[in-house]
Design a protein around this motif. Structure first.
Motif, PDB file in Angstrom:
ATOM      1  N   SER A 174       0.832  -1.206   0.000  1.00  0.00           N
ATOM      2  CA  SER A 174       0.000   0.000   0.000  1.00  0.00           C
ATOM      3  C   SER A 174       0.867   1.257   0.000  1.00  0.00           C
ATOM      4  N   LEU A 175       0.403   2.284  -0.717  1.00  0.00           N
ATOM      5  CA  LEU A 175       1.100   3.575  -0.707  1.00  0.00           C
ATOM      6  C   LEU A 175       1.094   4.190   0.686  1.00  0.00           C
ATOM      7  N   PHE A 176       0.000   3.978   1.414  1.00  0.00           N
ATOM      8  CA  PHE A 176      -0.071   4.528   2.766  1.00  0.00           C
ATOM      9  C   PHE A 176       0.989   3.890   3.660  1.00  0.00           C
ATOM     10  N   TYR A 177       1.166   2.576   3.522  1.00  0.00           N
ATOM     11  CA  TYR A 177       2.175   1.902   4.355  1.00  0.00           C
ATOM     12  C   TYR A 177       3.574   2.412   4.039  1.00  0.00           C
ATOM     13  N   LYS A 178       3.843   2.661   2.761  1.00  0.00           N
ATOM     14  CA  LYS A 178       5.187   3.118   2.382  1.00  0.00           C
ATOM     15  C   LYS A 178       5.494   4.492   2.968  1.00  0.00           C
ATOM     16  N   LYS A 179       4.455   5.315   3.147  1.00  0.00           N
ATOM     17  CA  LYS A 179       4.651   6.650   3.712  1.00  0.00           C
ATOM     18  C   LYS A 179       4.551   6.640   5.241  1.00  0.00           C
ATOM     19  N   ASN A 180       3.710   5.768   5.788  1.00  0.00           N
ATOM     20  CA  ASN A 180       3.446   5.760   7.232  1.00  0.00           C
ATOM     21  C   ASN A 180       3.470   4.331   7.771  1.00  0.00           C
ATOM     22  N   PRO A 181       4.595   3.652   7.726  1.00  0.00           N
ATOM     23  CA  PRO A 181       4.628   2.238   8.130  1.00  0.00           C
ATOM     24  C   PRO A 181       4.221   2.001   9.585  1.00  0.00           C
ATOM     25  N   LYS A 182       4.710   2.836  10.496  1.00  0.00           N
ATOM     26  CA  LYS A 182       4.403   2.611  11.914  1.00  0.00           C
ATOM     27  C   LYS A 182       2.911   2.788  12.192  1.00  0.00           C
ATOM     28  N   ASP A 183       2.294   3.814  11.586  1.00  0.00           N
ATOM     29  CA  ASP A 183       0.865   4.038  11.784  1.00  0.00           C
ATOM     30  C   ASP A 183       0.056   2.858  11.254  1.00  0.00           C
ATOM     31  N   MET A 184       0.417   2.384  10.081  1.00  0.00           N
ATOM     32  CA  MET A 184      -0.304   1.256   9.491  1.00  0.00           C
ATOM     33  C   MET A 184      -0.171   0.002  10.355  1.00  0.00           C
ATOM     34  N   GLU A 185       1.012  -0.271  10.859  1.00  0.00           N
ATOM     35  CA  GLU A 185       1.227  -1.464  11.674  1.00  0.00           C
ATOM     36  C   GLU A 185       0.398  -1.409  12.952  1.00  0.00           C
ATOM     37  N   GLU A 186       0.451  -0.277  13.646  1.00  0.00           N
ATOM     38  CA  GLU A 186      -0.292  -0.133  14.898  1.00  0.00           C
ATOM     39  C   GLU A 186      -1.796  -0.310  14.677  1.00  0.00           C
ATOM     40  N   ILE A 187      -2.335   0.365  13.675  1.00  0.00           N
ATOM     41  CA  ILE A 187      -3.782   0.314  13.443  1.00  0.00           C
ATOM     42  C   ILE A 187      -4.203  -1.078  12.986  1.00  0.00           C
ATOM     43  N   THR A 188      -3.390  -1.737  12.165  1.00  0.00           N
ATOM     44  CA  THR A 188      -3.734  -3.082  11.687  1.00  0.00           C
ATOM     45  C   THR A 188      -3.820  -4.071  12.845  1.00  0.00           C
ATOM     46  N   VAL A 189      -2.837  -4.051  13.728  1.00  0.00           N
ATOM     47  CA  VAL A 189      -2.819  -4.992  14.852  1.00  0.00           C
ATOM     48  C   VAL A 189      -3.984  -4.709  15.804  1.00  0.00           C
ATOM     49  N   ARG A 190      -4.280  -3.436  16.042  1.00  0.00           N
ATOM     50  CA  ARG A 190      -5.408  -3.085  16.909  1.00  0.00           C
ATOM     51  C   ARG A 190      -6.741  -3.467  16.249  1.00  0.00           C
ATOM     52  N   ALA A 191      -6.847  -3.224  14.950  1.00  0.00           N
ATOM     53  CA  ALA A 191      -8.086  -3.569  14.239  1.00  0.00           C
ATOM     54  C   ALA A 191      -8.313  -5.079  14.254  1.00  0.00           C
ATOM     55  N   TYR A 192      -7.236  -5.853  14.100  1.00  0.00           N
ATOM     56  CA  TYR A 192      -7.370  -7.315  14.152  1.00  0.00           C
ATOM     57  C   TYR A 192      -7.936  -7.728  15.512  1.00  0.00           C
ATOM     58  N   ARG A 193      -7.431  -7.084  16.577  1.00  0.00           N
ATOM     59  CA  ARG A 193      -7.936  -7.395  17.913  1.00  0.00           C
ATOM     60  C   ARG A 193      -9.423  -7.070  18.022  1.00  0.00           C
ATOM     61  N   ASN A 194      -9.823  -5.890  17.561  1.00  0.00           N
ATOM     62  CA  ASN A 194     -11.228  -5.476  17.673  1.00  0.00           C
ATOM     63  C   ASN A 194     -12.157  -6.413  16.914  1.00  0.00           C
ATOM     64  N   VAL A 195     -11.760  -6.804  15.705  1.00  0.00           N
ATOM     65  CA  VAL A 195     -12.606  -7.692  14.895  1.00  0.00           C
ATOM     66  C   VAL A 195     -12.694  -9.070  15.539  1.00  0.00           C
ATOM     67  N   SER A 196     -11.571  -9.582  16.057  1.00  0.00           N
ATOM     68  CA  SER A 196     -11.582 -10.893  16.715  1.00  0.00           C
ATOM     69  C   SER A 196     -12.498 -10.887  17.928  1.00  0.00           C
ATOM     70  N   LEU A 197     -12.417  -9.828  18.726  1.00  0.00           N
ATOM     71  CA  LEU A 197     -13.281  -9.729  19.901  1.00  0.00           C
ATOM     72  C   LEU A 197     -14.754  -9.604  19.510  1.00  0.00           C
ATOM     73  N   PHE A 198     -15.009  -8.913  18.395  1.00  0.00           N
ATOM     74  CA  PHE A 198     -16.389  -8.791  17.919  1.00  0.00           C
ATOM     75  C   PHE A 198     -16.972 -10.175  17.618  1.00  0.00           C
ATOM     76  N   TYR A 199     -16.198 -11.000  16.913  1.00  0.00           N
ATOM     77  CA  TYR A 199     -16.693 -12.346  16.598  1.00  0.00           C
ATOM     78  C   TYR A 199     -16.867 -13.172  17.867  1.00  0.00           C
TER      79      TYR A 199
END
Length: 732
Positions: A416-441
């Motif tokens: 993703s172009l966003f990841y190439k410009k903001n890798p740390k932001d993308m990593e943090e949000i992805t890992v947190r989003a995975y947690r939220n979706v898993s807890l939702f299920y």
């Protein structure tokens, strides 16, 4: 994979004993699909298949082993609706029915319906199946059929173990010869080496038990593993699943000469092209020998030979290359070789990624229940960098989990172009989003995200060296080989199983859709150019991802605020200095009153400083106050108004004000309207190529690609970017 509770084995054993029917496996890509059919008419009377429950209208992700049987049309409706009976899958629903083999239906009932299916599908013109021709023969005293006859002839049919010849045999219908070896008979004028002749006699043509081919191949192969004798073979040999007993005498001698030359490094003499052609079937026989450890002094030597054969012959037969790649992994497991041998052969990173996410999901469960098990191995360490009490991962942990998510997803976040410009932001949000979706299920009584994407983690029967002639000669009683938490091989009393996720061999499109939505939301939250269109149509999942992004952005804003620490202990020093100055200026009579005044003054000073720091509006004299360790100008610190809770996090992206001239805008409009830009450029004395380059350069940061291309001398807008160009330039 066939579930461990399946009744398939019992049914196959019954059909073999009663009807002398061996299963056939017609589909290479579906190796567990088996068919029972009549020998004369070749009509099917049973079909075994293992399918996902979703195809049967049952639990998705769970594998069911079923049997399709032919039924009388008038009886089908009476079975449908009963437990374990389903409309026919893969066959005609008019006169076939599907039965679950998980014990929902008694084995006796399935056997009864199997007999009915056999009778319905049998060729009634076949005299061998007609009761009018049933005859019985007593052979107990016939020397031709007496067991001592075989013993006198030195035939090793392993009667006590492999076959029980009854004293009285009933032949149904016309007499049929017993099955013979495909190798044929040796003619009287043929001269066969004694060693090969003895090997041929080791094969029991009467043994039709499952696994007999592998057993006799191993028995004959070990007998011949050191045999070497030159032979000028000029024939051909082509056979699926080739073994010794399907070769004639000429082919047998040709194979052992091929093996001798291969072992001696004379393989160049056996090119697969030219006048001297060696069948690939010979190579498969040699591969089977290596898998069975025939002629191999050390398993690591066998592993290297498998690699060599793949290197020499793999490009000649793509199927052989695929088989060898699978067999190499099984070879390491079966012979308990170092896992490092398959580096570069088998990509273990996928299993490692599954293991990482499995550990992360266990951590999520533990945190939610406030019972983190410190004794269990996990990737969570004590280096906590987040303020979220339910998200206490180090940067290394976040990066590792993000890498695993990206490896398992069909959508590449790292591309993703966003990841190439903001890798740390993308990593943090992805890992947190995975947690939220898993807890939702989990909160909605569904499996967590890993199981949803890759099926249930369970123990499945495993076929060691699939699509090879192989005999399990080691026969482990209790053995385990661990690749990772996501792939564990076990053998109990000779029965192999694999503990893994059901769909652990390919990237997940479901996870890919979630990752693409994460990318879209990140771009929107950070006002990143070139927005993505929403594809995911799950509002609650989208909200869970958005909440993760909002939480992270809020924490990032809070962390960016300057931290002011006031050491009020320094005030005592200020008071002492002030008292000394006072003592030098006042008389003794004024001392008592001044003491009270200075005490009050200290309290007011402390109160004013505290209030001024919180309100960011203190006005002090030009002198500097000693606060903490460093000299800080309170006026400068407190008047710093660059912090705001409503402020958008900066990501160093373009402001959106594009440097496009009026002529360039006209060119874009003409291209959108299909106008003549060449004529426009000429009439305004413009160099069209330079103007096009300027437009592409201006839009590149927003779209990340060239938006106008030349078809010959004519510029054209790239169709995929027309909508984005209109949005960016405000064109309606």
């Amino acid at each position: 994979m066939i579930p461990s509770d399946s009744l398939r084995h019992e049914i196959l054993e019954y059909s073999l004993n009663k009807y002398n029917t061996k299963p056939i496996y017609p589909w290479t890509l579906l190796p567990e699909y088996a068919v029972l059919r009549h020998e004369s008419s070749l009509k099917w009377y049973a079909l075994f298949i293992n399918v996902d429950g979703q195809r049967l209208g049952l639990t998705p992700g769970r594998i069911y082993d079923v049997i399709d049987l032919r039924c009388r049309e008038e009886d089908i409706s009476s079975y449908l609706g009963k437990r374990g009976f389903l409309p026919a899958y893969h066959m005609s629903k008019k006169d076939w029915i599907t039965i679950l083999l998980d014990g929902s239906v008694d084995l006796e009932k399935i056997i009864e319906l199997l007999d009915i299916s056999f009778e319905i599908t049998r060729d009634h013109k076949d005299l061998s199946s007609s009761s009018d021709y049933n005859k019985s023969f007593d052979i107990s005293n016939d020397s031709k059929y007496n067991r001592s006859f075989y013993a006198d002839k030195n035939y090793d049919y392993n009667i006590s173990k492999d076959i029980d010849i009854p004293a009285k045999v009933t032949f149904t219908g016309t007499y049929k010869d017993q099955p013979l070896s495909f190798g044929g008979r040796r003619r009287a004028d043929e001269s066969l080496p004694p060693k090969i002749a003895q090997m041929k006699e080791l094969y029991n043509v009467l043994d039709s038990k499952p696994g007999a081919d592998g057993y006799y191949f191993y028995k004959q192969g070990k007998f011949m593993e050191d045999y070497e004798e030159p032979y000028d073979f000029r024939g051909r040999f082509t056979r699926y699943f080739p073994t010794y007993h399907v070769m004639n005498n000429d082919q047998l001698q040709g194979y052992f000469d091929f093996r001798r030359r291969f072992r001696n490094g004379e393989i160049d003499a056996y090119s697969l092209s030219g006048s001297s052609i060696i069948s690939l079937s010979f190579i498969y026989v040699y591969l089977y020998e290596i898998l069975c450890n025939i002629g191999i002094s050390d398993p690591e030597e066998g592993f290297r030979k498998l690699l060599y054969i793949d290197e020499v012959f793999g490009d000649k037969d793509p199927s052989m290359h695929e088989y060898i790649q699978d067999w190499l992994k099984d070879y390491v497991v079966y012979y308990n070789l170092p896992e490092s041998l398959i580096d570069g052969v088998y990509d273990k990173s996928f299993d490692d990624s599954l293991s990482t996410i499995l550990t992360y999901e266990n951590y999520i469960r533990d945190v939610k229940g406030d019972k983190i098990n410190s004794s269990s191995e996990n990737i969570i360490n004590d280096n906590k960098t987040s303020k979220d009490p339910a998200f206490e991962l180090s940067e290394d942990d976040v990066h590792k989990i993000f890498e695993a998510i990206d490896a398992l997803s069909s959508y590449s976040l790292k591309g993703s172009l966003f990841y190439k410009k903001n890798p740390k932001d993308m990593e943090e949000i992805t890992v947190r989003a995975y947690r939220n979706v898993s807890l939702f299920y989990q909160e909605h009584n569904k499996p967590m995200l890993l199981e949803k994407c890759f099926g249930a983690k369970g123990v499945y029967p495993y076929h060691m060296f699939r699509k090879a002639i192989f005999y399990d000669h080691i026969h482990y009683e209790d053995y385990e080989y661990v690749f990772s938490d996501a792939r564990i091989y076990r053998c109990r009393d000779g029965h192999w199983s694999l503990e893994t996720f059901y769909k652990a061999d390919s990237k997940s499109s479901d996870l890919g859709a979630i990752c693409k939505e994460i990318d879209r939301i990140c771009r929107r939250k950070f006002s990143f150019g070139h927005p993505l269109q929403q594809k995911l149509n799950l509002p609650l999942i989208i909200q869970a991802i958005s909440d993760a992004a909002d939480t992270y952005i809020k924490e990032k804003e809070e962390a960016a605020k300057p931290k002011i620490h006031i050491d009020f202990g320094k005030l005592s020093g200020i008071r002492k200095d002030a008292a000394y100055t006072r003592d030098q200026l006042i008389t003794e009579e004024e001392m008592s009153d001044e003491d009270e005044f200075m005490k009050f003054e200290d309290e007011v000073l402390a109160s004013n400083i505290t209030e001024s720091v919180s309100n960011k509006s203190v006005a002090l004299s030009d002198s500097k106050l000693q606060i903490g360790v460093d000299d800080i100008d309170i006026r400068e610190v407190i008047s710093n108004d660059n912090i705001s809770n409503d402020k958008t996090v900066s990501n160093d992206q373009p402001s959106g004000n594009l440097l496009i001239s009026e002529h360039q805008m006209n060119i874009v409009n003409l291209l959108l309207a299909g106008g003549n830009v060449i004529e426009y450029a000429a009439s305004n004395h413009l160099m069209l190529a330079i103007e096009i380059d300027a437009i592409n350069e201006a839009l590149y940061d927003e779209i990340g690609d060239t938006v106008i291309e030349f078809d010959g001398d004519t510029p054209e807008l790239v169709e995929d970017y027309i909508y984005d160009i209109k949005q960016i330039l405000g064109i309606r």
